[in-house]
Design a protein around this motif. Structure first.
Motif, short mmCIF file in Angstrom:
data_model
loop_
_atom_site.label_atom_id
_atom_site.label_comp_id
_atom_site.label_asym_id
_atom_site.label_seq_id
_atom_site.Cartn_x
_atom_site.Cartn_y
_atom_site.Cartn_z
N ARG A 6 -17.74 -15.10 -13.36
CA ARG A 6 -18.58 -13.90 -13.22
C ARG A 6 -18.94 -13.45 -14.62
NH1 ARG A 6 -20.69 -10.59 -9.92
NH2 ARG A 6 -19.61 -11.39 -8.10
N VAL A 7 -20.21 -13.18 -14.83
CA VAL A 7 -20.68 -12.67 -16.11
C VAL A 7 -21.46 -11.39 -15.86
CG1 VAL A 7 -22.83 -14.04 -16.13
CG2 VAL A 7 -21.84 -13.29 -18.28
N GLY A 8 -21.22 -10.42 -16.72
CA GLY A 8 -21.94 -9.16 -16.65
C GLY A 8 -22.65 -8.89 -17.97
N LEU A 9 -23.92 -8.64 -17.89
CA LEU A 9 -24.75 -8.36 -19.06
C LEU A 9 -25.59 -7.12 -18.80
CD1 LEU A 9 -26.31 -11.93 -19.43
CD2 LEU A 9 -24.48 -11.02 -20.83
N ARG A 10 -26.16 -6.59 -19.85
CA ARG A 10 -27.25 -5.62 -19.71
C ARG A 10 -28.48 -6.36 -20.18
NH1 ARG A 10 -26.37 -0.73 -18.30
NH2 ARG A 10 -28.25 0.15 -19.22
N ILE A 11 -29.45 -6.49 -19.32
CA ILE A 11 -30.69 -7.18 -19.65
C ILE A 11 -31.81 -6.14 -19.65
CG2 ILE A 11 -32.32 -8.98 -18.98
CD1 ILE A 11 -29.96 -10.38 -17.54
N ASN A 12 -32.38 -5.94 -20.83
CA ASN A 12 -33.43 -4.93 -20.99
C ASN A 12 -33.00 -3.57 -20.46
OD1 ASN A 12 -35.13 -6.80 -22.22
ND2 ASN A 12 -35.87 -7.52 -20.24
N GLY A 13 -31.74 -3.24 -20.72
CA GLY A 13 -31.19 -1.94 -20.35
C GLY A 13 -30.65 -1.84 -18.95
N GLU A 14 -30.83 -2.89 -18.15
CA GLU A 14 -30.37 -2.86 -16.76
C GLU A 14 -29.13 -3.73 -16.59
OE1 GLU A 14 -31.74 -1.00 -14.33
OE2 GLU A 14 -33.14 -0.22 -15.82
N PRO A 15 -28.13 -3.24 -15.84
CA PRO A 15 -26.95 -4.08 -15.61
C PRO A 15 -27.29 -5.29 -14.76
CG PRO A 15 -26.77 -1.99 -14.42
CD PRO A 15 -28.03 -1.94 -15.20
N PHE A 16 -26.66 -6.41 -15.09
CA PHE A 16 -26.86 -7.65 -14.34
C PHE A 16 -25.50 -8.34 -14.26
CE2 PHE A 16 -27.49 -12.19 -14.03
CZ PHE A 16 -28.45 -12.31 -13.04
N SER A 17 -25.08 -8.67 -13.06
CA SER A 17 -23.80 -9.34 -12.86
C SER A 17 -23.98 -10.43 -11.82
CB SER A 17 -22.73 -8.33 -12.40
OG SER A 17 -21.50 -8.98 -12.24
N GLU A 32 -34.14 -18.04 -14.47
CA GLU A 32 -33.93 -18.51 -13.10
C GLU A 32 -33.14 -17.55 -12.22
OE1 GLU A 32 -32.21 -22.40 -13.54
OE2 GLU A 32 -33.87 -23.08 -14.80
N GLN A 33 -32.30 -16.73 -12.82
CA GLN A 33 -31.48 -15.85 -11.99
C GLN A 33 -31.84 -14.38 -12.14
OE1 GLN A 33 -27.29 -16.86 -11.91
NE2 GLN A 33 -27.76 -18.95 -12.54
N ALA A 34 -32.25 -13.98 -13.35
CA ALA A 34 -32.60 -12.57 -13.56
C ALA A 34 -34.10 -12.32 -13.42
CB ALA A 34 -32.11 -12.11 -14.93
N GLY A 35 -34.89 -13.38 -13.32
CA GLY A 35 -36.33 -13.23 -13.14
C GLY A 35 -37.06 -12.71 -14.37
N LEU A 66 -27.10 -20.76 -26.15
CA LEU A 66 -25.91 -19.97 -25.85
C LEU A 66 -25.53 -20.08 -24.38
CD1 LEU A 66 -26.86 -16.72 -27.78
CD2 LEU A 66 -25.21 -18.47 -28.48
N LEU A 67 -24.26 -20.31 -24.15
CA LEU A 67 -23.78 -20.29 -22.77
C LEU A 67 -23.63 -18.84 -22.33
CD1 LEU A 67 -21.10 -23.12 -22.83
CD2 LEU A 67 -23.41 -23.20 -21.87
N ALA A 68 -24.17 -18.53 -21.19
CA ALA A 68 -24.16 -17.15 -20.70
C ALA A 68 -22.74 -16.61 -20.55
CB ALA A 68 -24.93 -17.06 -19.38
N VAL A 69 -21.78 -17.44 -20.15
CA VAL A 69 -20.42 -16.96 -19.96
C VAL A 69 -19.81 -16.46 -21.26
CG1 VAL A 69 -19.92 -18.36 -17.92
CG2 VAL A 69 -19.37 -19.25 -20.17
N SER A 70 -20.30 -16.92 -22.40
CA SER A 70 -19.76 -16.47 -23.68
C SER A 70 -20.29 -15.09 -24.06
CB SER A 70 -20.10 -17.48 -24.78
OG SER A 70 -21.47 -17.45 -25.09
N LEU A 71 -21.21 -14.57 -23.29
CA LEU A 71 -21.86 -13.31 -23.63
C LEU A 71 -21.49 -12.17 -22.69
CD1 LEU A 71 -25.34 -14.85 -24.37
CD2 LEU A 71 -23.61 -14.15 -26.02
N ASP A 72 -20.43 -12.32 -21.92
CA ASP A 72 -20.03 -11.28 -20.98
C ASP A 72 -19.94 -9.94 -21.70
OD1 ASP A 72 -19.23 -10.46 -18.35
OD2 ASP A 72 -17.17 -10.31 -19.10
N GLY A 73 -20.62 -8.94 -21.18
CA GLY A 73 -20.62 -7.60 -21.76
C GLY A 73 -21.70 -7.37 -22.79
N ALA A 74 -22.48 -8.39 -23.12
CA ALA A 74 -23.50 -8.26 -24.15
C ALA A 74 -24.73 -7.52 -23.63
CB ALA A 74 -23.91 -9.64 -24.66
N ASP A 75 -25.50 -7.03 -24.59
CA ASP A 75 -26.77 -6.36 -24.31
C ASP A 75 -27.87 -7.30 -24.78
OD1 ASP A 75 -28.71 -4.47 -23.70
OD2 ASP A 75 -28.30 -3.23 -25.45
#
Length: 172
Positions: A6-17, A32-35, A66-75
């Protein structure tokens, strides 16, 4: 283990998990996943800059490396996240004003890279073309400085002259 996390990011200010395959790059997650389709898949090897996004403020990265899993919590900020409502970011507006694009494929990466390049120069980070006797403080946004700082972003159409003019206008 099943090779997912599970990875959680903020993408353009919006939470994405999301639970993702551990091999998923940030670029593939965004597209592909966040559109979020601003970052482009150009070379998929970190050589063209079409996938450039901003990480945790104004640090530019190639999302394809960058692997997305390495960025958990990133903006993560993409070109879509730079505008303030209907008001374009100053770099976006300068690209329009100076016709800093032709086909537009590289434009999102160029704009994100320019935002970071301007921040780096204002913070006093020298580049390879910064004269060694430059005093501490902001680096002057000369054309050679801008070209060097933007050198990781390729444009097949050749809009470089207009891109440099756009970046220089905002960097002053």
């Amino acid at each position: 283990m099943d090779g997912t996390s599970r990875v959680g990011l903020r993408i353009n200010g919006e939470p994405f998990s999301r639970v993702i395959d551990n091999r998923t790059t940030l670029l593939d997650l965004l597209r592909e996943q966040a559109g979020v389709t601003g970052p482009k898949k150009g070379c998929d090897h970190g050589q063209c800059g079409a996938c450039t996004v901003l990480l945790d403020g104004d640090r530019r990265v190639n999302a394809c490396l960058l692997l997305a899993v390495s960025l958990d919590g990133a903006d993560v900020t993409t070109v879509e996240g730079l505008a303030d409502g209907d008001r374009l970011h100053p770099v976006q507006q300068a690209f329009v004003d100076h016709d800093g694009f032709q086909c537009g494929f590289c434009t999102p990466g160029q704009i994100c890279s320019a935002v970071a390049a301007i921040a780096e120069a204002r913070a006093g980070w020298p580049s390879v073309v910064t004269p060694p006797d430059t005093p501490p403080g902001p680096v002057e946004p000369t054309a050679p400085e801008i070209r060097e700082r933007m050198s990781g972003n390729l444009c097949r159409c050749g809009a470089y002259v207009n891109i440099v003019a756009a970046v220089r206008e905002v960097a002053r």
